[in-house]
Design an enzyme around this catalytic site. Structure first.
Site, PDB file in Angstrom:
ATOM      1  N   MET A  13       0.824  -1.211   0.000  1.00  0.00           N
ATOM      2  CA  MET A  13       0.000   0.000   0.000  1.00  0.00           C
ATOM      3  C   MET A  13       0.865   1.270   0.000  1.00  0.00           C
ATOM      4  O   MET A  13       0.624   2.200  -0.771  1.00  0.00           O
ATOM      5  CB  MET A  13      -0.943   0.005   1.208  1.00  0.00           C
ATOM      6  N   SER A 128      -9.449   3.537   0.518  1.00  0.00           N
ATOM      7  CA  SER A 128     -10.046   2.314  -0.019  1.00  0.00           C
ATOM      8  C   SER A 128      -9.714   2.134  -1.487  1.00  0.00           C
ATOM      9  O   SER A 128      -9.567   3.097  -2.229  1.00  0.00           O
ATOM     10  CB  SER A 128     -11.569   2.330   0.131  1.00  0.00           C
ATOM     11  N   GLY A 129      -9.595   0.888  -1.870  1.00  0.00           N
ATOM     12  CA  GLY A 129      -9.342   0.583  -3.277  1.00  0.00           C
ATOM     13  C   GLY A 129      -8.255  -0.452  -3.435  1.00  0.00           C
ATOM     14  O   GLY A 129      -7.887  -0.815  -4.549  1.00  0.00           O
ATOM     15  N   GLY A 130      -7.726  -0.928  -2.292  1.00  0.00           N
ATOM     16  CA  GLY A 130      -6.696  -1.957  -2.356  1.00  0.00           C
ATOM     17  C   GLY A 130      -5.433  -1.434  -3.009  1.00  0.00           C
ATOM     18  O   GLY A 130      -5.232  -0.220  -3.127  1.00  0.00           O
ATOM     19  N   LYS A 183     -14.536   5.158   6.858  1.00  0.00           N
ATOM     20  CA  LYS A 183     -13.902   4.049   6.138  1.00  0.00           C
ATOM     21  C   LYS A 183     -14.381   2.707   6.710  1.00  0.00           C
ATOM     22  O   LYS A 183     -14.646   1.754   5.976  1.00  0.00           O
ATOM     23  CB  LYS A 183     -12.373   4.158   6.229  1.00  0.00           C
ATOM     24  N   HIS A 186     -17.801   2.093   5.452  1.00  0.00           N
ATOM     25  CA  HIS A 186     -17.647   1.682   4.048  1.00  0.00           C
ATOM     26  C   HIS A 186     -17.403   0.175   3.983  1.00  0.00           C
ATOM     27  O   HIS A 186     -18.031  -0.543   3.212  1.00  0.00           O
ATOM     28  CB  HIS A 186     -16.492   2.454   3.394  1.00  0.00           C
ATOM     29  N   ASN A 187     -16.492  -0.312   4.813  1.00  0.00           N
ATOM     30  CA  ASN A 187     -16.181  -1.742   4.789  1.00  0.00           C
ATOM     31  C   ASN A 187     -17.358  -2.578   5.271  1.00  0.00           C
ATOM     32  O   ASN A 187     -17.607  -3.662   4.749  1.00  0.00           O
ATOM     33  CB  ASN A 187     -14.941  -2.031   5.635  1.00  0.00           C
ATOM     34  N   GLU A 190     -19.627  -2.837   2.505  1.00  0.00           N
ATOM     35  CA  GLU A 190     -19.013  -3.770   1.549  1.00  0.00           C
ATOM     36  C   GLU A 190     -19.347  -5.222   1.937  1.00  0.00           C
ATOM     37  O   GLU A 190     -19.702  -6.035   1.073  1.00  0.00           O
ATOM     38  CB  GLU A 190     -17.502  -3.510   1.560  1.00  0.00           C
ATOM     39  N   LYS A 261     -11.061  -9.552   8.134  1.00  0.00           N
ATOM     40  CA  LYS A 261      -9.946  -8.917   8.839  1.00  0.00           C
ATOM     41  C   LYS A 261     -10.417  -8.081  10.010  1.00  0.00           C
ATOM     42  O   LYS A 261      -9.615  -7.691  10.846  1.00  0.00           O
ATOM     43  CB  LYS A 261      -9.156  -8.036   7.867  1.00  0.00           C
ATOM     44  N   ARG A 447     -40.752  -6.440  30.964  1.00  0.00           N
ATOM     45  CA  ARG A 447     -39.656  -5.834  31.744  1.00  0.00           C
ATOM     46  C   ARG A 447     -40.201  -5.231  33.028  1.00  0.00           C
ATOM     47  O   ARG A 447     -39.593  -5.300  34.095  1.00  0.00           O
ATOM     48  CB  ARG A 447     -38.935  -4.766  30.921  1.00  0.00           C
TER      49      ARG A 447
END
Ligand code: NBP
Length: 477
Positions: A13, A128-130, A183, A186-187, A190, A261, A447
């Site tokens: 990266m 992001s984008g590998g 981010k 975003h994942n 995904e 991950k 409850r």
């Protein structure tokens, strides 16, 4: 000569990001804990632009123009802290540390606070984008101070992906950890997108009876419509790939245990803390986890239930159209949930996040890039305080049009024993939001019964408790 930017951490990266800066005309100082990587980068790619190779931290810092811009691209977690501890003492007030790794936003908030005391801007940045994105243009989600973005923004805009309308896929997301938070979501989205695509595939395979090659063609067709996206595109590529060793469809020779991950899991953990229902993302994380429990699956093979009987060819085509509707409607729901989580965090952490701008920078470079994101941006542009994406007229109408098919697909899946946790959770979320009354009223009664937790009434203000063990009269709490 001095470098406008420096990159430390030159695995795949970091190297690609450094080359991206250099190819865009910046002089880039490069550094890595193990110096051989630094020399390898300059040897192999030195001709692409101006690099200054630095062997030591001191040399690296000395090579940077002031205020210094130093990008860290190392393994997230302890290595990031180690690198900060190494460099911070060498920096001066006004300098910027940009962490482009996949840090947890809470770590980013802590690091930002600690460095702010020394006058150093810490800019936690989602990228992001590998590896391909890092080299040719990623989607970039920087947090940190506005002041740091004034200095970094133009450079990041240059190296970022560009959306179809030419807009750079980068914006100042918000203060401290906002970039890494966005981010992370975003994942999470995904994960949900991939799970929904997986369910669509399974239905086309087991219920419609199509082969992987035929399903690849269906995905190719879908990719020309409203589902047009990177993930649908690569799904067609993966499904049409044939294993060279066996001649079988590639998808049939891969072990069906999905790995992860951790960013999807974080998205769900934090949603739980924020009290935001992200059921679609959660089901996607759980589906991966379930797939990995090989012994449990093996032990459960004999459990009773139907197995799918493929439809006739005539019926299969109509069913595929229904699956497209179910996939699209479920996708709207996962994005609704993801944006809800960002909106909740914006409130909790006092971040100035523009949800329309976030969807706009996901249009290019990143894994979830899709034509669909233009629509989300339009929804927030039309109404910045949209309570939910489902309140947008266009999305509401599309779901209304899709819902008969969506329900039919889930019925067929249920009858034939094909698991669709993503489709089903999305529909349950939609129906729960629509419901006039939820069984939550009964939950409150329970409850109050066992724990005197009290309840509110529909007809009067205040909190109440019923004397369940006594005469069952009601008292004000
Ligand atoms: P890795 O995550 O594999 O990290 C390797 C780099 O970290 C090497 O440069 C290594 O130096 C350095 N490093 C480690 Br490990 N411990 C260190 C320490 N204590 N002090 C200094 N340096 C240390 O690299 P990557 O896959 O290029 O990813 C970099 C970051 O970008 C990660 O945070 C990752 O989550 C994130 N990210 C990755 C992707 C992707 O597609 N791979 C996408 C988006 C974001 P060495 O050479 O001396 O061992």
């Amino acid at each position: 000569t001095t470098a406008q930017i420096g990159v430390t951490g030159l695995a795949v990266m970091g190297s690609n990001l450094a080359r991206n800066f250099a190819r865009n005309g910046y002089t880039v100082a490069v550094h890595n804990r193990t110096a051989s990587r630094t020399h390898a980068l300059v040897e192999e790619h030195g001709s692409e632009g101006d690099f200054i190779a630095a062997e030591t931290a001191k040399e690296f810092v000395a090579a940077l123009e002031r205020p210094r811009r130093l990008v860290i691209m190392v393994k997230a977690g302890d290595p990031t802290d180690a690198v900060i501890q190494e460099f911070a003492p060498l920096l001066e007030p006004g300098d910027m540390i940009i962490d482009g790794g996949n840090a947890h936003f809470a770590d980013t908030r802590r690091r930002e606070r600690e460095l702010r005391e020394k006058g150093i801007h810490f800019v936690g940045t989602g990228i992001s984008g590998g590896e391909e994105g890092a080299l040719n243009g990623p989607s970039i989600m920087p947090g940190g101070s506005k002041e740091s973005y004034d200095s970094l923004g133009p450079m990041l805009e240059k190296i970022s992906a560009k959306a179809k309308d030419g807009a750079p896929c980068v914006t100042h997301v918000g203060a401290d950890g906002a970039g890494h938070f966005v981010k992370m979501v975003h994942n999470g989205i995904e994960y949900a997108d991939m799970q929904l695509i997986g369910e669509a595939y399974q239905l086309l395979r087991d219920v419609a009876g199509y082969s992987p090659a035929q399903i690849a063609e269906i995905f190719r067709t879908w990719n020309t419509g409203r589902l047009d996206s990177y993930l649908i595109e690569i799904t067609a590529e993966v499904l049409s790939h044939v294993d060279a060793a066996t001649g079988k469809p590639f998808v049939d020779v891969v072990v069906d245990q999905a790995e992860q991950k951790g960013t999807g899991r974080w998205t769900v953990q934090i949603a739980l803390d924020l009290g935001v229902p992200v059921s679609g993302i959660a089901e996607a994380v759980f589906a991966r986890s379930l797939s990995g429990h090989a012994a449990l699956r093996e032990a459960s093979r004999g459990l009773a239930g139907p197995s799918a009987t493929p439809l006739s060819e005539a019926e299969a085509g109509a069913f595929a159209d229904r699956v497209e509707q179910a996939l699209y409607a479920s996708k709207i729901v996962s994005y609704t949930q993801g944006f809800h989580e960002i909106a909740a965090a914006r409130e909790e952490y006092d971040w100035d996040i523009d949800l329309g701008a976030v969807s706009a920078i996901w249009r290019g470079g990143c894994i979830i890039r899709a034509a669909f994101l233009d629509r989300i941006r339009a929804a927030y542009d039309a109404r910045a305080d949209l309570p939910s994406l489902l309140s947008d007229e266009t999305f509401a109408r599309e779901i209304a049009d899709a819902q008969d098919d969506w329900r039919e697909v889930i019925v067929a899946a249920t009858r034939q024993g094909v698991p669709t946790p993503g489709f089903s959770a999305a529909l349950a979320y939609y129906d729960a939001l629509r419901a006039e009354r939820l069984p939550a009223a009964l939950t409150q009664g329970q409850r109050d019964f066992f724990g005197a937790h009290t309840y509110r009434r529909t007809d009067r203000d205040g909190s109440f408790h019923t004397l369940w063990g006594g005469d069952r009269s009601e008292v004000s709490a």
